[in-house]
Scaffold this active site. Structure first.
Site, PDB file in Angstrom:
ATOM      1  N   HIS A   1     -17.463  -2.656   3.903  1.00 42.39           N
ATOM      2  CA  HIS A   1     -16.520  -3.251   3.265  1.00 42.39           C
ATOM      3  C   HIS A   1     -15.887  -3.805   4.206  1.00 42.39           C
ATOM      4  CE1 HIS A   1     -16.164  -0.645   7.033  1.00 42.39           C
ATOM      5  NE2 HIS A   1     -14.932  -0.133   6.829  1.00 42.39           N
TER       6      HIS A   1
HETATM    7  C1  UD1 Z   1      -9.945   0.580   6.616  1.00 44.17           C
HETATM    8  C2  UD1 Z   1      -9.711  -0.250   7.822  1.00 44.17           C
HETATM    9  C3  UD1 Z   1     -11.281  -0.447   8.833  1.00 44.17           C
HETATM   10  C4  UD1 Z   1     -11.793   0.533   8.049  1.00 44.17           C
HETATM   11  C5  UD1 Z   1     -12.083   1.191   6.269  1.00 44.17           C
HETATM   12  C6  UD1 Z   1     -12.828   2.874   6.435  1.00 44.17           C
HETATM   13  C7  UD1 Z   1      -7.503  -0.732   8.973  1.00 44.17           C
HETATM   14  C8  UD1 Z   1      -7.233  -2.323   8.609  1.00 44.17           C
HETATM   15  N1  UD1 Z   1      -8.958  -1.134   8.219  1.00 44.17           N
HETATM   16  O1  UD1 Z   1     -10.361  -0.775   5.436  1.00 44.17           O
HETATM   17  O2  UD1 Z   1     -10.697  -0.131  10.226  1.00 44.17           O
HETATM   18  O3  UD1 Z   1     -13.322   0.507   8.837  1.00 44.17           O
HETATM   19  O4  UD1 Z   1     -10.417   2.062   6.464  1.00 44.17           O
HETATM   20  O5  UD1 Z   1     -12.896   2.666   5.475  1.00 44.17           O
HETATM   21  O6  UD1 Z   1      -6.329   0.020   8.851  1.00 44.17           O
HETATM   22  N2  UD1 Z   1      -8.859   1.254  -1.838  1.00 44.17           N
HETATM   23  C9  UD1 Z   1      -8.974   2.225  -3.183  1.00 44.17           C
HETATM   24  N3  UD1 Z   1      -8.784   3.519  -2.753  1.00 44.17           N
HETATM   25  C10 UD1 Z   1      -8.920   4.503  -1.301  1.00 44.17           C
HETATM   26  C11 UD1 Z   1      -8.551   3.498  -0.358  1.00 44.17           C
HETATM   27  C12 UD1 Z   1      -8.554   1.837  -0.075  1.00 44.17           C
HETATM   28  O7  UD1 Z   1      -9.251   1.984  -3.980  1.00 44.17           O
HETATM   29  O8  UD1 Z   1      -8.747   5.344  -0.988  1.00 44.17           O
HETATM   30  C13 UD1 Z   1      -9.415  -0.189  -1.894  1.00 44.17           C
HETATM   31  C14 UD1 Z   1      -7.591  -0.330  -2.403  1.00 44.17           C
HETATM   32  O9  UD1 Z   1      -7.942  -1.681  -3.279  1.00 44.17           O
HETATM   33  C15 UD1 Z   1      -7.149  -1.317  -0.582  1.00 44.17           C
HETATM   34  C16 UD1 Z   1      -8.557  -1.540  -0.099  1.00 44.17           C
HETATM   35  O10 UD1 Z   1     -10.254  -0.822  -1.037  1.00 44.17           O
HETATM   36  O11 UD1 Z   1      -6.226  -2.317  -1.128  1.00 44.17           O
HETATM   37  C17 UD1 Z   1      -8.449  -1.420   1.224  1.00 44.17           C
HETATM   38  O12 UD1 Z   1      -8.283  -0.654   1.658  1.00 44.17           O
HETATM   39  P1  UD1 Z   1      -7.207  -0.150   2.921  1.00 44.17           P
HETATM   40  O13 UD1 Z   1      -6.999   0.684   3.492  1.00 44.17           O
HETATM   41  O14 UD1 Z   1      -6.566  -1.245   3.020  1.00 44.17           O
HETATM   42  O15 UD1 Z   1      -8.243  -0.502   3.796  1.00 44.17           O
HETATM   43  P2  UD1 Z   1     -10.102  -0.488   4.459  1.00 44.17           P
HETATM   44  O16 UD1 Z   1     -10.989  -2.218   3.570  1.00 44.17           O
HETATM   45  O17 UD1 Z   1     -10.501   0.871   3.403  1.00 44.17           O
END
Ligand code: UD1
Length: 367
Positions: free
Chosen positions: A211
């Site tokens: 991811h």
């Molecule tokens: C975040 C953490 C990462 C951790 C990971 C675990 C930061 C910078 N990164 O990354 O260190 O390893 O969580 O999973 O804080 N999304 C959904 N549903 C959700 C959450 C996210 O659809 O419940 C999608 C959205 O499109 C979002 C993308 O995933 O834009 C990324 O989510 P985000 O929370 O920004 O970062 P992660 O890649 O999950």
């Protein structure tokens, strides 16, 4: 002692569960000072399968406050959390804010608290990949710089902090709270039916998680990684619980996946623990999974050039394979051909880290 614990993203929940258990035990034993705690969820992760399911499985009480920030660019997400967390601190005026890990919620809430003069404790302090292109590395360095209590999960973390000029008296080696939760739930996880649900047989499949933006947001790299995986599936089935971000990128870039990659939604904690503990090996770019495989004794190939968790390399079952197709395939085949290595539990990954954290915090506030 009034504390606010902060969670935001999936890997935070396991760490906070260990701390909340330790708070409960502390209060039940009528130790002084009594701790009152509030749990704040920033809402960084909000999907049922990325968030709510963990609260149920880990038996953590629902958050007292949910800031519901959701997704956004780093700046937007971090700023939203800060804007919404400040009024919470002004209303509740805790003695202490406890943040865990290295996600955007960690730095955002630490920064708000520090500027209001509220003490900050950082659990999992001092881990360094020395790679500042990783957003998490920025979050780690900055959170540690403004925290009052730095609670470390592995021995080498202290040296990293000292080199950055952090005073030794602020640093406490307590062990790994994520492993407290793993050890507590391992027996329960063994009852999970996930293997039969996914049509898997113990040790006859590998698990993949992927991811990290540096891997999945670059189409060329994503193709290279799945090129390796399609090669690996000629010899073994690969189960892939897919993160929402990765799903979007695979679809957007039309990446072809071998039929022997078994896709599933993100799994709950117990199912995932069972899946990993019964796997032949794991391929991942996660931080926490490098630690979990080390404790479970399952070989782990980390699809990154570096790790902030070096004890998983020196003591554990982890190998860095980077993103090079040939290297990923070569190391996977070596495991399938029976390569093994000695491993042991890193120091203080013993199920009692949460207890030690609470001990440090209460001693600090009793002074
Ligand atoms: C975040 C953490 C990462 C951790 C990971 C675990 C930061 C910078 N990164 O990354 O260190 O390893 O969580 O999973 O804080 N999304 C959904 N549903 C959700 C959450 C996210 O659809 O419940 C999608 C959205 O499109 C979002 C993308 O995933 O834009 C990324 O989510 P985000 O929370 O920004 O970062 P992660 O890649 O999950």
């Amino acid at each position: 002692m009034k504390m606010i614990g902060v969670v935001g993203a999936r890997p935070n929940f396991m760490k906070m569960a260990a701390l909340l258990n330790a708070v409960d035990a502390h209060n039940k034993q009528k130790k002084e000072p009594k701790i009152s705690s509030l749990l704040v969820h920033t809402g960084q992760h909000y999907d049922e399968k990325m968030s709510d399911i963990f609260f149920r499985m880990l038996q953590i009480p629902s958050p007292d406050i949910n800031l519901e920030v959701g997704s956004g660019s780093h700046a937007v997400q971090t700023a939203e959390i800060m804007k919404k967390f400040e009024p919470v601190l002004l209303e509740h005026r805790p003695d202490l804010v406890v943040v865990v890990g290295d996600v955007n919620s960690t730095i955002a809430c630490a920064l708000v608290a520090a500027k209001l003069g509220i003490k900050v404790a950082h659990v999992e302090a001092g881990l360094r990949s020395f790679d500042r292109t990783m957003p998490e590395e920025i979050n780690r360095v900055l959170t540690d710089a403004i925290s009052d209590l730095l609670l470390t999960s592995e021995r080498g973390a202290e040296e990293n902090l000292l080199k950055e000029g952090i005073a030794k008296e602020k640093i406490y080696f307590v062990g790994n709270t994520m492993i407290d939760t793993l050890l507590k739930h391992k027996r329960n996880a063994d009852q999970s039916k996930i293997l039969s649900q996914l049509g898997c047989v113990e040790k006859e499949y590998a698990v993949l998680t992927l991811h990290r933006p540096s891997n999945v947001d670059d189409p060329a790299l994503l193709k290279e990684i799945f090129g390796a995986l399609n090669e690996i599936t000629k010899k073994i089935k690969v189960v892939f619980p897919i993160h929402p971000r990765t799903k979007k990128e695979i679809e957007r870039n039309g990446i072809a996946l071998s039929e022997k990659i078994v896709l599933c939604e993100p799994l709950g904690y117990l199912d995932f623990l069972k899946l990993v503990s019964s796997a032949r090996f794991v391929l991942t770019d996660s931080g926490g999974i490098q630690e979990e495989t080390t404790v479970l004794g399952v070989p782990c190939l980390t699809i990154r050039e570096n790790t902030e968790r070096p004890s998983t390399l020196t003591d554990g079952t982890n190998t860095l394979v980077g993103t090079d197709r040939e290297k990923i395939v070569k190391e996977s085949f070596a495991i399938l051909n029976g390569a093994t290595r000695a491993h042991r539990l890193p120091e203080l990954w013993d199920g009692k880290a949460g207890e030690r954290v609470i001990d440090v915090l209460t001693r600090y506030f009793s002074k």
